[in-house]
Motif scaffolding. Structure first.
Motif, PDB file in Angstrom:
ATOM      1  N   ARG A 125     -34.970   3.296  -6.625  1.00  0.00           N
ATOM      2  CA  ARG A 125     -33.539   3.594  -6.701  1.00  0.00           C
ATOM      3  C   ARG A 125     -33.242   5.000  -6.185  1.00  0.00           C
ATOM      4  NH1 ARG A 125     -29.049   1.558  -9.502  1.00  0.00           N
ATOM      5  NH2 ARG A 125     -30.317  -0.071 -10.467  1.00  0.00           N
TER       6      ARG A 125
ATOM      7  N   VAL B 204     -29.434   2.538 -18.327  1.00  0.00           N
ATOM      8  CA  VAL B 204     -28.230   1.800 -18.709  1.00  0.00           C
ATOM      9  C   VAL B 204     -28.353   0.334 -18.311  1.00  0.00           C
ATOM     10  CG1 VAL B 204     -25.750   1.579 -18.277  1.00  0.00           C
ATOM     11  CG2 VAL B 204     -26.767   3.836 -18.645  1.00  0.00           C
ATOM     12  N   ARG B 205     -28.980   0.066 -17.178  1.00  0.00           N
ATOM     13  CA  ARG B 205     -29.056  -1.304 -16.657  1.00  0.00           C
ATOM     14  C   ARG B 205     -30.039  -2.169 -17.424  1.00  0.00           C
ATOM     15  NH1 ARG B 205     -31.657  -4.486 -12.779  1.00  0.00           N
ATOM     16  NH2 ARG B 205     -33.258  -2.888 -12.444  1.00  0.00           N
ATOM     17  N   VAL B 206     -31.237  -1.633 -17.722  1.00  0.00           N
ATOM     18  CA  VAL B 206     -32.275  -2.483 -18.309  1.00  0.00           C
ATOM     19  C   VAL B 206     -32.741  -2.015 -19.688  1.00  0.00           C
ATOM     20  CG1 VAL B 206     -33.087  -3.112 -16.009  1.00  0.00           C
ATOM     21  CG2 VAL B 206     -34.215  -1.250 -17.233  1.00  0.00           C
TER      22      VAL B 206
ATOM     23  N   ASP C 233     -29.374   5.417 -14.406  1.00  0.00           N
ATOM     24  CA  ASP C 233     -28.866   4.116 -13.967  1.00  0.00           C
ATOM     25  C   ASP C 233     -29.760   2.984 -14.465  1.00  0.00           C
ATOM     26  OD1 ASP C 233     -26.754   5.308 -12.681  1.00  0.00           O
ATOM     27  OD2 ASP C 233     -27.646   5.206 -10.672  1.00  0.00           O
ATOM     28  N   GLU C 234     -31.070   3.164 -14.327  1.00  0.00           N
ATOM     29  CA  GLU C 234     -32.006   2.151 -14.791  1.00  0.00           C
ATOM     30  C   GLU C 234     -31.969   2.020 -16.311  1.00  0.00           C
ATOM     31  OE1 GLU C 234     -34.481  -0.026 -13.232  1.00  0.00           O
ATOM     32  OE2 GLU C 234     -32.896   0.306 -11.746  1.00  0.00           O
TER      33      GLU C 234
END
Length: 201
Positions: free
Chosen positions: A44, A29-31, A26-27
């Motif tokens: 998270r 993809v996000r940052v 998730d991280e």
């Protein structure tokens, strides 16, 4: 301030590892990889930072393991006795690899892996994720050569990489895997002719 895991929700073993890998992806993809921080992953995943550091000494190892966990299990090289059928099975597996969060994670990495200062990460992803799957395709070609279905000179790494490279290129360019109908076209118009076989009807 970092949020500590809530009491009563502590996880161990596989459940904890799955939560950490999910948070890492998730991280990612996000940052993106450069901005990814283990502290944010821990928050998270609702676990402590020490839990991550006990298992992974740096984010390179964690990201490589997380990406590998998101991909379909590595299958053994198919051996149906026919090259075209074996390639079809291999590329169907590659198509599944390019779907879902695994694809998103690889896209996020692809945007940053050109950085020559982080060759260690590039090596980890290549060794743990890409090369084992390319070896499966090469094994298919080698078996076809041993059956005299193709010449031995066609069972080479560059041909084994061609199909997966085109599938990955489509996913990176368009944000999704190619239609499944393209797999047969790729085999019949590119791989088999390059291997010295006539296109299948």
């Amino acid at each position: 301030m970092e949020q500590e895991p809530k009491k009563g929700t502590r996880r161990r073993g596989r459940a904890l590892e799955d939560a950490i890998f999910s948070a890492t992806l998730d991280e990612l993809v996000r940052v993106g990889y450069t901005a990814l921080a283990l502290d944010h992953v821990a928050r998270r995943a609702q676990t402590g930072r020490a839990t991550l550091y006990r298992r992974w000494s740096n984010k390179r190892d964690l990201v490589a393991d997380a990406v590998a966990s998101a991909l379909p299990p590595l299958e053994r090289a198919p051996d149906t006795g026919h090259l075209r059928t074996d390639l079809l099975i291999c590329f169907e597996q590659m198509h599944g690899l390019l779907d879902g969060v695994g694809r998103l994670a690889l896209q996020a990495l692809a945007a940053e892996l050109h950085d020559p200062t982080d060759n260690v990460l590039t090596d980890l992803i290549r060794e743990q994720v890409l090369e084992p799957r390319l070896q499966v395709v090469l094994d298919v070609l080698l078996r076809a050569a041993s059956r005299h279905e193709i010449e031995a000179t066609a069972a080479v790494p560059v041909l084994a990489r061609t199909g997966p490279a085109l599938l990955f290129q489509h996913a990176l360019m368009f944000g999704k895997p190619p239609p499944r109908t393209h797999i047969e076209e790729l085999i019949d118009r590119v791989i088999l002719p390059a291997a010295g076989m006539a296109r299948q009807s």
